[in-house]
Design a protein around this motif. Structure first.
Motif, short mmCIF file in Angstrom:
data_model
loop_
_atom_site.label_atom_id
_atom_site.label_comp_id
_atom_site.label_asym_id
_atom_site.label_seq_id
_atom_site.Cartn_x
_atom_site.Cartn_y
_atom_site.Cartn_z
N ALA A 30 1.14 -1.53 0.41
CA ALA A 30 0.04 -0.28 0.06
C ALA A 30 0.79 1.24 -0.08
O ALA A 30 1.63 1.27 0.96
N ASP A 31 0.65 2.20 -0.54
CA ASP A 31 1.17 3.39 -1.53
C ASP A 31 0.17 4.87 -0.77
O ASP A 31 -0.98 4.60 -1.44
N VAL A 32 0.68 5.65 -0.51
CA VAL A 32 -0.17 7.01 -0.43
C VAL A 32 0.66 7.74 -1.90
O VAL A 32 1.92 8.38 -1.32
N HIS A 33 -0.02 8.33 -2.40
CA HIS A 33 1.11 9.59 -3.35
C HIS A 33 0.35 10.43 -3.36
O HIS A 33 -0.93 10.57 -3.09
N SER A 34 1.25 11.36 -3.01
CA SER A 34 1.15 13.24 -2.97
C SER A 34 1.74 13.79 -3.17
O SER A 34 3.21 13.53 -2.99
N ALA A 35 1.68 15.25 -3.71
CA ALA A 35 2.41 15.99 -4.34
C ALA A 35 3.16 16.59 -2.98
O ALA A 35 4.14 17.28 -3.33
N THR A 36 2.71 16.44 -1.64
CA THR A 36 2.62 17.57 -1.07
C THR A 36 3.68 16.79 0.54
O THR A 36 4.47 17.46 1.06
N HIS A 37 2.88 15.79 0.29
CA HIS A 37 4.44 15.01 1.86
C HIS A 37 4.69 13.88 1.17
O HIS A 37 3.37 13.17 0.57
N ALA A 38 4.88 13.24 2.48
CA ALA A 38 5.02 11.57 1.96
C ALA A 38 5.09 10.67 2.51
O ALA A 38 5.09 10.97 4.30
N PHE A 39 4.66 9.33 2.91
CA PHE A 39 3.56 8.23 3.80
C PHE A 39 4.56 7.48 2.96
O PHE A 39 5.06 7.10 2.87
N ALA A 40 4.67 6.58 4.68
CA ALA A 40 5.47 4.99 4.88
C ALA A 40 4.13 4.15 4.38
O ALA A 40 3.15 4.27 4.09
N PRO A 41 5.04 3.55 3.69
CA PRO A 41 4.47 2.05 2.27
C PRO A 41 3.72 0.99 3.72
O PRO A 41 3.97 1.23 5.08
N LEU A 42 2.66 0.93 3.40
CA LEU A 42 2.34 -0.71 4.24
C LEU A 42 2.32 -1.95 3.50
O LEU A 42 2.25 -2.14 2.35
N ARG A 43 3.11 -2.74 4.46
CA ARG A 43 2.05 -4.20 3.88
C ARG A 43 1.46 -5.33 4.12
O ARG A 43 1.14 -4.96 5.36
#
Length: 257
Positions: free
Chosen positions: A89-102
């Protein structure tokens, strides 16, 4: 009546020709599916999830499956009809970075003869990062708020700030510090020696004479005089020193005559 018999006959012939056609549709309908929800909590460095741009979306990717979910007004991502499997699971954002999840969607064991409940799907999540071994699971993320929370790592930086001139950065250089300490010793030591009382100064000079390093540096002959000051290294290397030494006995003999 004849039309219905002919239709049934054609259906039977079709089943005999391709038996898998009748079983493919029921298997697809009975394949277990679930709904997965990921949500963004209100915490630093993202105090308000509603400030994320509308283009923010999340993806679930596996070897033969991929899902995409946009950001809802409640600050969550809802994936529907998720089949069993292991996903990233990845969250794609132009302003912030998020930790991926399995994300692991596992099927429960069916109910046994003793009447224990079974069936359905179990969803579990762990924090991970790209480049990590897939079997090496990180910290498990507990289910909360009807789904799993995704942690914000921080704002994205697309530009590098140009470094400014600072005197402190120069003074932090070890070579500059060593030069400053040597300069202080070079300037301060003579003044300290001049301010000594005669007895302490005489004792210090005696210690310098007995020091082998001071004799090598020329401190044993006279204080402040360097015996190597008149030595010509270029003439010595050219061989003029040896000729001069050979000529001295002849001149001395001539003087005695």
């Amino acid at each position: 009546m004849q039309i219905s018999l002919s239709t049934a006959l054609l259906g039977a012939l079709a089943l005999l020709a391709d038996p898998s056609a009748a079983s493919s549709k029921p298997q697809h309908q009975h394949q277990p599916q679930t709904t997965l929800t990921l949500w963004v909590p209100s915490s630093q460095p993202l105090p308000n999830p509603h400030t994320l741009p509308s283009t923010t979306h999340a993806t679930l990717s596996a070897l033969r499956a991929a899902y995409d979910a946009p950001l809802t007004a409640a600050g969550s991502f809802v994936f529907r009809n998720v089949t069993p499997g292991s996903y990233l699971a990845d969250v794609h954002s132009a302003t912030h970075a998020f930790a991926p999840l399995r994300i692991d969607v596992l099927a429960r064991a069916p109910a046994d003869d003793e009447g224990e409940a079974g069936g359905g799907l179990v969803v579990r999540a762990w924090e991970t990062y790209r480049g990590n071994d897939w079997d090496n699971k990180g910290q498990e993320v507990p289910r909360s708020g009807g789904g799993f929370a995704v942690r914000a790592l921080g704002p994205r930086e697309y530009f590098v700030e140009r470094g400014s001139f600072s005197i402190l950065s120069i003074l932090k250089n070890p070579m500059i510090l060593m030069g400053l300490v040597s300069m202080v010793l070079f300037i301060g030591m003579p003044k300290l020696i001049e301010n000594m009382d005669p007895e302490t100064r005489a004792e210090w000079e005696e210690q310098q004479k007995s020091n082998p390093m001071s004799s090598l540096m020329g401190g044993g002959a006279q204080p402040g005089a360097n015996p190597m000051g008149n030595f010509d290294m270029a003439a010595y290397l050219a061989g003029q020193g040896a000729k001069k030494d050979d000529a001295e006995p002849a001149s001395s003999k001539g003087g005695k005559r």
